[in-house]
Design a protein around this motif. Sequence first.
Motif, PDB file in Angstrom:
ATOM      1  N   LEU A   8      47.377  38.800  35.479  1.00  0.00           N
ATOM      2  CA  LEU A   8      46.343  39.084  34.486  1.00  0.00           C
ATOM      3  C   LEU A   8      45.213  38.063  34.581  1.00  0.00           C
ATOM      4  CD1 LEU A   8      48.208  40.112  31.207  1.00  0.00           C
ATOM      5  CD2 LEU A   8      46.577  41.492  32.475  1.00  0.00           C
ATOM      6  N   TYR A   9      45.598  36.789  34.661  1.00  0.00           N
ATOM      7  CA  TYR A   9      44.572  35.745  34.742  1.00  0.00           C
ATOM      8  C   TYR A   9      43.879  35.758  36.091  1.00  0.00           C
ATOM      9  CZ  TYR A   9      45.405  33.604  30.238  1.00  0.00           C
ATOM     10  OH  TYR A   9      45.452  33.383  28.882  1.00  0.00           O
ATOM     11  N   LYS A  10      44.645  35.956  37.149  1.00  0.00           N
ATOM     12  CA  LYS A  10      44.074  35.901  38.484  1.00  0.00           C
ATOM     13  C   LYS A  10      43.129  37.066  38.754  1.00  0.00           C
ATOM     14  CE  LYS A  10      45.429  35.780  43.378  1.00  0.00           C
ATOM     15  NZ  LYS A  10      46.585  35.790  44.320  1.00  0.00           N
ATOM     16  N   ARG A  11      43.503  38.277  38.328  1.00  0.00           N
ATOM     17  CA  ARG A  11      42.768  39.481  38.719  1.00  0.00           C
ATOM     18  C   ARG A  11      41.853  40.028  37.623  1.00  0.00           C
ATOM     19  NH1 ARG A  11      45.337  41.857  43.454  1.00  0.00           N
ATOM     20  NH2 ARG A  11      43.909  43.593  43.079  1.00  0.00           N
ATOM     21  N   ILE A  12      42.143  39.729  36.354  1.00  0.00           N
ATOM     22  CA  ILE A  12      41.396  40.330  35.252  1.00  0.00           C
ATOM     23  C   ILE A  12      40.590  39.305  34.453  1.00  0.00           C
ATOM     24  CG2 ILE A  12      41.578  41.693  33.133  1.00  0.00           C
ATOM     25  CD1 ILE A  12      42.271  43.256  35.662  1.00  0.00           C
ATOM     26  N   ILE A  13      41.219  38.256  33.999  1.00  0.00           N
ATOM     27  CA  ILE A  13      40.574  37.326  33.071  1.00  0.00           C
ATOM     28  C   ILE A  13      39.647  36.353  33.793  1.00  0.00           C
ATOM     29  CG2 ILE A  13      40.977  35.528  31.349  1.00  0.00           C
ATOM     30  CD1 ILE A  13      43.630  36.977  30.692  1.00  0.00           C
ATOM     31  N   ASN A  14      40.123  35.709  34.826  1.00  0.00           N
ATOM     32  CA  ASN A  14      39.327  34.685  35.519  1.00  0.00           C
ATOM     33  C   ASN A  14      38.078  35.229  36.227  1.00  0.00           C
ATOM     34  OD1 ASN A  14      41.091  32.729  34.628  1.00  0.00           O
ATOM     35  ND2 ASN A  14      42.263  32.649  36.532  1.00  0.00           N
ATOM     36  N   PRO A  15      38.138  36.413  36.874  1.00  0.00           N
ATOM     37  CA  PRO A  15      36.934  36.901  37.568  1.00  0.00           C
ATOM     38  C   PRO A  15      35.723  37.105  36.652  1.00  0.00           C
ATOM     39  CG  PRO A  15      38.857  38.082  38.343  1.00  0.00           C
ATOM     40  CD  PRO A  15      39.298  37.282  37.152  1.00  0.00           C
ATOM     41  N   ALA A  16      35.951  37.354  35.372  1.00  0.00           N
ATOM     42  CA  ALA A  16      34.850  37.556  34.421  1.00  0.00           C
ATOM     43  C   ALA A  16      34.762  36.325  33.522  1.00  0.00           C
ATOM     44  CB  ALA A  16      35.078  38.823  33.608  1.00  0.00           C
ATOM     45  N   SER A  17      34.241  35.247  34.059  1.00  0.00           N
ATOM     46  CA  SER A  17      34.302  33.946  33.380  1.00  0.00           C
ATOM     47  C   SER A  17      33.450  33.882  32.113  1.00  0.00           C
ATOM     48  CB  SER A  17      33.866  32.840  34.344  1.00  0.00           C
ATOM     49  OG  SER A  17      32.554  33.097  34.840  1.00  0.00           O
TER      50      SER A  17
ATOM     51  N   HIS B 248      44.706  51.245  38.827  1.00  0.00           N
ATOM     52  CA  HIS B 248      44.721  52.245  39.896  1.00  0.00           C
ATOM     53  C   HIS B 248      43.704  51.958  41.001  1.00  0.00           C
ATOM     54  CE1 HIS B 248      47.477  54.736  37.667  1.00  0.00           C
ATOM     55  NE2 HIS B 248      46.665  54.773  36.625  1.00  0.00           N
ATOM     56  N   ILE B 249      42.873  50.928  40.837  1.00  0.00           N
ATOM     57  CA  ILE B 249      41.833  50.638  41.826  1.00  0.00           C
ATOM     58  C   ILE B 249      42.421  49.734  42.908  1.00  0.00           C
ATOM     59  CG2 ILE B 249      39.500  49.783  42.195  1.00  0.00           C
ATOM     60  CD1 ILE B 249      38.975  50.164  39.230  1.00  0.00           C
ATOM     61  N   PRO B 250      42.388  50.159  44.170  1.00  0.00           N
ATOM     62  CA  PRO B 250      43.060  49.400  45.232  1.00  0.00           C
ATOM     63  C   PRO B 250      42.342  48.100  45.584  1.00  0.00           C
ATOM     64  CG  PRO B 250      41.854  51.249  46.151  1.00  0.00           C
ATOM     65  CD  PRO B 250      41.761  51.392  44.671  1.00  0.00           C
ATOM     66  N   ASN B 251      43.058  47.280  46.349  1.00  0.00           N
ATOM     67  CA  ASN B 251      42.536  46.008  46.857  1.00  0.00           C
ATOM     68  C   ASN B 251      42.077  45.117  45.698  1.00  0.00           C
ATOM     69  OD1 ASN B 251      43.019  46.976  49.530  1.00  0.00           O
ATOM     70  ND2 ASN B 251      41.116  48.141  49.409  1.00  0.00           N
ATOM     71  N   GLN B 252      40.869  44.597  45.763  1.00  0.00           N
ATOM     72  CA  GLN B 252      40.350  43.730  44.694  1.00  0.00           C
ATOM     73  C   GLN B 252      39.457  44.495  43.724  1.00  0.00           C
ATOM     74  OE1 GLN B 252      41.387  40.498  44.323  1.00  0.00           O
ATOM     75  NE2 GLN B 252      42.765  41.089  45.988  1.00  0.00           N
ATOM     76  N   GLY B 253      39.643  45.809  43.662  1.00  0.00           N
ATOM     77  CA  GLY B 253      38.778  46.633  42.832  1.00  0.00           C
ATOM     78  C   GLY B 253      38.846  46.323  41.357  1.00  0.00           C
ATOM     79  N   ASP B 254      40.018  45.911  40.860  1.00  0.00           N
ATOM     80  CA  ASP B 254      40.117  45.576  39.438  1.00  0.00           C
ATOM     81  C   ASP B 254      39.270  44.353  39.104  1.00  0.00           C
ATOM     82  OD1 ASP B 254      41.808  44.004  40.963  1.00  0.00           O
ATOM     83  OD2 ASP B 254      43.508  44.118  39.583  1.00  0.00           O
ATOM     84  N   SER B 255      39.301  43.336  39.968  1.00  0.00           N
ATOM     85  CA  SER B 255      38.490  42.131  39.750  1.00  0.00           C
ATOM     86  C   SER B 255      36.997  42.443  39.877  1.00  0.00           C
ATOM     87  CB  SER B 255      38.879  41.046  40.757  1.00  0.00           C
ATOM     88  OG  SER B 255      40.239  40.682  40.612  1.00  0.00           O
TER      89      SER B 255
ATOM     90  N   GLU C 229      31.649  43.613  37.038  1.00  0.00           N
ATOM     91  CA  GLU C 229      30.632  44.582  36.659  1.00  0.00           C
ATOM     92  C   GLU C 229      30.588  44.777  35.142  1.00  0.00           C
ATOM     93  OE1 GLU C 229      28.239  47.010  38.771  1.00  0.00           O
ATOM     94  OE2 GLU C 229      28.326  44.825  38.943  1.00  0.00           O
ATOM     95  N   ILE C 230      31.746  44.791  34.513  1.00  0.00           N
ATOM     96  CA  ILE C 230      31.791  44.887  33.047  1.00  0.00           C
ATOM     97  C   ILE C 230      31.067  43.701  32.426  1.00  0.00           C
ATOM     98  CG2 ILE C 230      33.336  44.762  31.048  1.00  0.00           C
ATOM     99  CD1 ILE C 230      35.352  46.413  32.691  1.00  0.00           C
ATOM    100  N   GLN C 231      31.327  42.531  32.953  1.00  0.00           N
ATOM    101  CA  GLN C 231      30.648  41.328  32.473  1.00  0.00           C
ATOM    102  C   GLN C 231      29.131  41.459  32.627  1.00  0.00           C
ATOM    103  OE1 GLN C 231      31.835  36.949  33.319  1.00  0.00           O
ATOM    104  NE2 GLN C 231      30.492  37.526  35.010  1.00  0.00           N
ATOM    105  N   ARG C 232      28.691  42.023  33.732  1.00  0.00           N
ATOM    106  CA  ARG C 232      27.249  42.146  34.008  1.00  0.00           C
ATOM    107  C   ARG C 232      26.562  43.104  33.044  1.00  0.00           C
ATOM    108  NH1 ARG C 232      23.946  45.584  36.458  1.00  0.00           N
ATOM    109  NH2 ARG C 232      25.609  46.964  37.213  1.00  0.00           N
ATOM    110  N   VAL C 233      27.168  44.277  32.788  1.00  0.00           N
ATOM    111  CA  VAL C 233      26.483  45.300  31.990  1.00  0.00           C
ATOM    112  C   VAL C 233      26.677  45.123  30.485  1.00  0.00           C
ATOM    113  CG1 VAL C 233      26.653  46.972  33.875  1.00  0.00           C
ATOM    114  CG2 VAL C 233      28.402  46.970  32.070  1.00  0.00           C
ATOM    115  N   LEU C 234      27.551  44.211  30.074  1.00  0.00           N
ATOM    116  CA  LEU C 234      27.827  44.006  28.653  1.00  0.00           C
ATOM    117  C   LEU C 234      26.798  43.044  28.047  1.00  0.00           C
ATOM    118  CD1 LEU C 234      29.895  44.718  26.401  1.00  0.00           C
ATOM    119  CD2 LEU C 234      31.110  42.607  27.012  1.00  0.00           C
ATOM    120  N   LYS C 235      26.293  43.415  26.880  1.00  0.00           N
ATOM    121  CA  LYS C 235      25.340  42.560  26.176  1.00  0.00           C
ATOM    122  C   LYS C 235      26.037  41.310  25.639  1.00  0.00           C
ATOM    123  CE  LYS C 235      22.322  46.258  24.426  1.00  0.00           C
ATOM    124  NZ  LYS C 235      21.802  46.891  23.197  1.00  0.00           N
ATOM    125  N   LYS C 236      25.260  40.258  25.427  1.00  0.00           N
ATOM    126  CA  LYS C 236      25.792  39.085  24.748  1.00  0.00           C
ATOM    127  C   LYS C 236      26.173  39.475  23.325  1.00  0.00           C
ATOM    128  CE  LYS C 236      23.142  35.811  27.511  1.00  0.00           C
ATOM    129  NZ  LYS C 236      22.056  34.806  27.546  1.00  0.00           N
TER     130      LYS C 236
END
Length: 286
Positions: free
Chosen positions: A205-214, A142-149, A154-161
């Motif tokens: 999925l890969y372009k907008r969700i998986i790849n942005p959080a490498s 539901h997040i417009p533009n590139q908001g999902d990526s 941000e999820i990658q940043r705040v998530l612990k190893k």
Amino acid sequence: MSVGLKIYVCGILTGLFSLLKGKIVIGLKRILLPVGYWRYPIFCYAYKQCLKMFKTKGEDIKILDIGSPKLLALYLAINHNCRVYATDLQDEEIWNMWQVYWNCWPKDFKKGRYITEYQDGRNLCYPNEYFDIVFSISVLEHIPNQGDSQTMKEIQRVLKKGGIAIIELPYSLKAYDTFLHQNVYERKYEGKPVFYERHYDEETLYKRIINPASQLKLKEKIIIGERFPFERFWQKVPKLFGVWFYWSEPLISLLNHFHMSPKKVEYDRHLKKQRAMSITLVFKKE
């Protein structure tokens, strides 16, 4: 008692406790719709992923819910000694409903902490590597533009190893976006169609969700589909009539939803069959 039934009962009890506290409208709402049709299987799967983390790290951990339907976050905080941060951009819904639900539960029944906060998934105000679990169910689409990526970064940043992220999205054999001629969440209709949601295929999925959080490694994915097109039918039922049968949605989900194997997805693709589906991705931060 199965996981799904426990979450369902939690929804009913939430409504009953709210009624006892004089919160008639939101109490009846939760009793009539304890768990939604699509939420039922996803909540079960996401909760089982959380249980795996509890076994590894214990229950004294921090969990972030980014904008999801809030019953799962409430259930986790009631039943486990964890801190659950339930966040959303819809500030009114957080404070006037879900914070009230939490407050209506008797203190002796609550094991953890439930913290409601106004947060934008694209720009979270939490420190790096702060959470052990992050989940977002039926939100990023539901997040417009590139908001999902942006949210995935941000999820990658705040998530612990060693932490896990659980992301659920609508899935289709071919990606497409939906626009509406009305207000959508915080976005106002001004004569032009307003973005509502996107359905993802493998490429997007890969372009907008998986790849942005490498740094997040995809560990599991599950596709849930309908046997029969109930959703299409249910959307056409007038709300004044359908509201009296909302309680039955989890039962219909049990009968109509099934886990789709890769072979089944490819078979549908070969037949060009249109089927309502969702996909849940489980990531781990290495």
